[in-house]
Design a protein around this motif. Structure first.
Motif, PDB file in Angstrom:
ATOM      1  N   PHE A 149       4.570  -1.927  22.617  1.00 25.94           N
ATOM      2  CA  PHE A 149       3.634  -1.280  23.532  1.00 25.94           C
ATOM      3  C   PHE A 149       2.255  -1.162  22.895  1.00 25.94           C
ATOM      4  N   GLN A 150       2.225  -1.004  21.573  1.00 24.11           N
ATOM      5  CA  GLN A 150       0.958  -0.880  20.851  1.00 24.11           C
ATOM      6  C   GLN A 150       1.197  -1.239  19.390  1.00 24.11           C
ATOM      7  N   LYS A 151       0.127  -1.449  18.663  1.00 22.51           N
ATOM      8  CA  LYS A 151       0.243  -1.840  17.272  1.00 22.51           C
ATOM      9  C   LYS A 151       0.933  -0.749  16.456  1.00 22.51           C
ATOM     10  N   PRO A 152       1.579  -1.113  15.352  1.00 24.80           N
ATOM     11  CA  PRO A 152       2.177  -0.084  14.499  1.00 24.80           C
ATOM     12  C   PRO A 152       1.142   0.947  14.075  1.00 24.80           C
ATOM     13  N   VAL A 153       1.565   2.188  14.000  1.00 21.88           N
ATOM     14  CA  VAL A 153       0.637   3.264  13.670  1.00 21.88           C
ATOM     15  C   VAL A 153       0.163   3.168  12.223  1.00 21.88           C
ATOM     16  N   ILE A 154       0.914   2.479  11.376  1.00 23.01           N
ATOM     17  CA  ILE A 154       0.525   2.274   9.977  1.00 23.01           C
ATOM     18  C   ILE A 154       0.772   0.825   9.590  1.00 23.01           C
ATOM     19  N   GLU A 155       0.171   0.423   8.489  1.00 26.57           N
ATOM     20  CA  GLU A 155       0.477  -0.866   7.880  1.00 26.57           C
ATOM     21  C   GLU A 155       1.611  -0.665   6.876  1.00 26.57           C
ATOM     22  N   LEU A 156       2.383  -1.692   6.661  1.00 30.70           N
ATOM     23  CA  LEU A 156       3.449  -1.606   5.666  1.00 30.70           C
ATOM     24  C   LEU A 156       2.919  -1.208   4.297  1.00 30.70           C
ATOM     25  N   SER A 157       1.733  -1.668   3.977  1.00 37.29           N
ATOM     26  CA  SER A 157       1.141  -1.378   2.665  1.00 37.29           C
ATOM     27  C   SER A 157       0.812   0.102   2.478  1.00 37.29           C
ATOM     28  N   GLU A 158       0.792   0.874   3.570  1.00 38.51           N
ATOM     29  CA  GLU A 158       0.492   2.298   3.479  1.00 38.51           C
ATOM     30  C   GLU A 158       1.722   3.144   3.176  1.00 38.51           C
ATOM     31  N   LEU A 159       2.890   2.556   3.285  1.00 40.86           N
ATOM     32  CA  LEU A 159       4.113   3.319   3.039  1.00 40.86           C
ATOM     33  C   LEU A 159       4.171   3.810   1.595  1.00 40.86           C
ATOM     34  N   PRO A 160       4.754   4.969   1.372  1.00 38.55           N
ATOM     35  CA  PRO A 160       5.018   5.393  -0.012  1.00 38.55           C
ATOM     36  C   PRO A 160       6.106   4.512  -0.609  1.00 38.55           C
ATOM     37  N   GLU A 161       6.374   4.684  -1.870  1.00 38.29           N
ATOM     38  CA  GLU A 161       7.448   3.911  -2.493  1.00 38.29           C
ATOM     39  C   GLU A 161       8.773   4.229  -1.803  1.00 38.29           C
ATOM     40  N   ILE A 162       9.441   3.192  -1.348  1.00 35.20           N
ATOM     41  CA  ILE A 162      10.701   3.369  -0.620  1.00 35.20           C
ATOM     42  C   ILE A 162      11.869   3.154  -1.572  1.00 35.20           C
ATOM     43  N   ASP A 163      12.744   4.148  -1.642  1.00 40.80           N
ATOM     44  CA  ASP A 163      13.902   4.047  -2.535  1.00 40.80           C
ATOM     45  C   ASP A 163      15.009   3.195  -1.931  1.00 40.80           C
TER      46      ASP A 163
END
Length: 380
Positions: A149-163
């Motif tokens: 419906f719309q672009k992702p609210v964030i970019e993947l590069s903005e994510l914190p470190e994912i465990d």
């Protein structure tokens, strides 16, 4: 659901015939089949049909029976040209740019961010767990398919470190190649149902970082126990890998929290079984959207969703599988309107944040009816 299958048929034929370089690029997103060695290891699974060489539900012929009943010209025509005129919102849905500083603050409470549909980020016991990440501009083999419906609210590069990343099954709206490939050079661990690892390794994820589980099997990572639990669904990204991998719901249990993630599932006895064996749950993410009476075997209808919640013995209901893609005939807002009304009638605590919003799961949280700003229809 039907539109996706129709387009996939055309694209897959193009891939098999090798029509052009672009078509071949699209083929990589169809994923990979498990190796002979992996298939041999699945023979002991109670959910694997050795004769047909496919994974099955508790009722082994359920999906085939559904398809015989629904896969016809009338149903396809209805999906392509019928349904509610409001299947796609007329304006962008309200969203909140994710405050990762707040998300990362220390504390005992469970924190959650919903990115639309079934993509969820959780922080529990100081660990970041990402579930079914679909954070590309669209999913499917090509950019014009299954548009958000719309672009992702964030970019993947903005994510914190994912465990840890959990994948529920290999359907396009739950397993996105571009989102997975972003983690190729990270240290993130993956926990997936049997057979799904073949897709991930084909996209460059090291096998040593992937843990495959059968239903009721669990693994502990960084102090959190991840258990694959039953679901009633199916799998496949093209002709050659239909039901070659398993589908699952998930229980995520830490020292302070116990969370259930439904993923995609029709209603069956497994919800009660999971509630009895692994409940009660602080929070249950339950499928609520892209439903239809014609495919109720593999997707919950609204009243079944409420019953599943009760069976699970959960404290709070978090609706997923809605609000980002149109994969059924109902309006974009019908799922949240129906479940909002139902939870109010039943006295169930509803957690339904805006896209991208950081929510702290505690008794102080109150859901705001933000969806009504985009829709004038009233709940049933």
């Amino acid at each position: 659901m039907r539109l996706l299958k129709t387009v996939l048929i055309v694209l897959l034929v193009g891939c098999l015939l090798g029509v052009g370089g672009v078509a071949m690029v699209g083929c990589s997103s169809f994923g990979s089949l498990p190796s002979d060695e992996q298939v041999a290891a699945y023979q002991n699974s109670l959910n694997y049909d050795k004769e047909r060489k496919v994974f099955v539900n508790r009722r082994p012929r359920l999906v085939e029976e559904m398809r015989k009943r629904t896969m016809n010209f009338a149903t396809t025509k209805e999906f392509l040209f019928g349904g509610d005129a409001e299947r796609i919102p007329s304006e962008a849905l309200p969203e909140v740019r994710t405050d990762f500083a707040r998300f990362s603050q220390a504390g005992d409470d469970l924190k959650v961010v919903w990115f639309g549909h079934s993509s969820v980020l959780m922080k529990l016991d100081g660990k970041n767990v990402l579930i079914d990440p679909v954070l590309s501009t669209s999913t499917g083999p090509f950019g014009f398919m299954m548009k958000r419906f719309q672009k992702p609210v964030i970019e993947l590069s903005e994510l914190p470190e994912i465990d840890v990343i959990i994948v529920s099954h290999d359907h396009w709206d739950h397993l996105d190649m571009d989102s997975i490939k972003f983690f190729k050079n990270k240290s993130t661990r993956f926990v997936v149902p049997l057979g799904v690892a073949a897709h991930l390794t084909g996209w460059g994820i090291e096998a040593s970082r992937i843990q495959e589980l059968d239903w009721w099997q669990g693994v502990e990572i960084a102090g959190i126990k991840f258990t694959a639990t039953p679901a009633q669904h199916f799998s496949g990204r093209g002709f050659t890998n239909q039901n070659k991998s398993l589908w699952a719901s998930w229980v995520i249990k830490s020292s302070k929290h116990n969370v259930y993630f439904c993923a995609d599932s029709g209603y069956d006895t497994h919800f009660r079984d999971i509630g009895e064996k692994m409940g009660p749950f602080d929070l249950a993410f339950i499928e609520n959207g892209q439903y239809n009476e014609k495919w109720r075997e593999v997707h919950l209808l609204p009243d079944e969703s409420i019953q599943a919640f009760k069976d699970l013995n959960a404290k709070r209901y978090f609706p997923i599988h809605w609000g980002m893609f149109s994969l059924a005939l109902h309006s974009w807002s019908e799922p949240i309107e129906k479940i909002s009304a139902a939870t109010a009638r039943e006295g169930i605590s509803l957690v339904a944040p805006q896209i991208g919003e950081v929510v702290t799961i505690n008794d102080q949280y109150v859901t705001q009816t933000w969806w009504k700003k985009n829709n004038s229809a009233k709940a049933d």
